[in-house]
Motif scaffolding. Sequence first.
Motif, short mmCIF file in Angstrom:
data_model
loop_
_atom_site.label_atom_id
_atom_site.label_comp_id
_atom_site.label_asym_id
_atom_site.label_seq_id
_atom_site.Cartn_x
_atom_site.Cartn_y
_atom_site.Cartn_z
N LYS A 65 33.37 38.05 31.39
CA LYS A 65 33.38 38.74 32.69
C LYS A 65 34.21 37.97 33.73
CE LYS A 65 29.04 41.21 32.32
NZ LYS A 65 27.69 41.42 32.86
N LEU A 66 34.27 36.66 33.59
CA LEU A 66 35.05 35.86 34.55
C LEU A 66 36.53 36.22 34.51
CD1 LEU A 66 33.51 32.28 34.13
CD2 LEU A 66 33.01 34.00 35.87
N TYR A 67 37.03 36.60 33.33
CA TYR A 67 38.45 36.92 33.19
C TYR A 67 38.82 38.21 33.91
CZ TYR A 67 38.49 33.21 29.76
OH TYR A 67 38.38 32.00 29.16
N LEU A 68 37.82 39.00 34.27
CA LEU A 68 38.07 40.28 34.95
C LEU A 68 37.93 40.16 36.47
CD1 LEU A 68 36.17 42.63 32.49
CD2 LEU A 68 38.61 42.03 32.51
N LYS A 69 37.50 39.00 36.95
CA LYS A 69 37.34 38.80 38.40
C LYS A 69 38.66 38.39 39.04
CE LYS A 69 33.53 36.89 40.09
NZ LYS A 69 32.45 35.92 40.35
N LYS A 70 38.78 38.65 40.31
CA LYS A 70 39.93 38.15 41.06
C LYS A 70 39.83 36.63 41.11
CE LYS A 70 40.32 42.10 44.12
NZ LYS A 70 40.25 42.58 45.51
N TYR A 71 40.96 35.96 40.97
CA TYR A 71 40.95 34.50 40.95
C TYR A 71 40.33 33.95 42.23
CZ TYR A 71 42.41 29.69 40.43
OH TYR A 71 42.40 28.32 40.32
N ASP A 72 40.60 34.59 43.37
CA ASP A 72 40.06 34.13 44.65
C ASP A 72 38.54 34.18 44.70
OD1 ASP A 72 42.65 33.75 45.45
OD2 ASP A 72 42.75 35.58 46.66
N GLU A 73 37.93 34.99 43.86
CA GLU A 73 36.47 35.14 43.86
C GLU A 73 35.77 34.20 42.87
OE1 GLU A 73 35.70 39.27 43.19
OE2 GLU A 73 36.75 39.88 45.03
N LEU A 74 36.53 33.44 42.10
CA LEU A 74 35.94 32.50 41.15
C LEU A 74 35.47 31.24 41.87
CD1 LEU A 74 38.52 32.71 38.24
CD2 LEU A 74 36.24 33.73 38.29
N GLU A 75 34.35 30.69 41.42
CA GLU A 75 33.83 29.43 41.95
C GLU A 75 34.79 28.31 41.56
OE1 GLU A 75 32.22 26.63 43.75
OE2 GLU A 75 31.09 28.49 43.89
N LYS A 76 35.24 27.55 42.55
CA LYS A 76 36.22 26.48 42.28
C LYS A 76 35.72 25.09 42.66
CE LYS A 76 39.95 29.70 43.24
NZ LYS A 76 39.08 30.80 43.65
N ILE A 77 34.55 25.00 43.27
CA ILE A 77 34.09 23.72 43.79
C ILE A 77 32.89 23.16 43.01
CG2 ILE A 77 33.16 22.54 45.82
CD1 ILE A 77 34.74 24.62 47.51
N HIS A 78 31.92 23.98 42.74
CA HIS A 78 30.67 23.51 42.13
C HIS A 78 30.63 23.80 40.63
CE1 HIS A 78 29.29 22.86 46.19
NE2 HIS A 78 29.55 24.11 46.49
N THR A 129 33.79 24.55 36.59
CA THR A 129 33.72 25.64 37.57
C THR A 129 34.18 26.91 36.85
OG1 THR A 129 35.99 25.36 38.33
CG2 THR A 129 34.28 24.08 39.48
N GLN A 130 33.93 28.05 37.47
CA GLN A 130 34.38 29.30 36.89
C GLN A 130 35.91 29.31 36.75
OE1 GLN A 130 32.73 32.27 39.54
NE2 GLN A 130 30.88 32.48 38.30
#
Length: 106
Positions: free
Chosen positions: A67-80, A92-93
């Motif tokens: 499901k992560l591959y279908l999300k907009k990159y800007d909406e992926l968790e990048k910090i935690h 991170t995602q």
Amino acid sequence: NVKTVTMDLNFYYQDIVRACFPNAQIVIDRFHMIQMLTRSFNSLRVKVMKTFDKRSRQYQLLKSSWKLYLKKYDELEKIHPRYNWHYKDCLTQAQVVMEGISANTA
């Protein structure tokens, strides 16, 4: 007087539209375009995934988090980062997606 006709990708609709509205421009609706792209992307992801051993990290990155591959990159968790038992690592995602995309069969 009809200038445009919006339709899905059904081949037979095009014949009907051409017969009824010969001067109309045919426009494919956005929903069906996105649906087609999503199916194509998932098909490619599964095809690549199946080239790896089921116990491999690459296989798990492409399978468990599909499901992560279908999300907009800007909406992926990048910090935690979070621990995932499928690939036994804290990522991170965004890291999951980037590592999965760069998975190499070589």
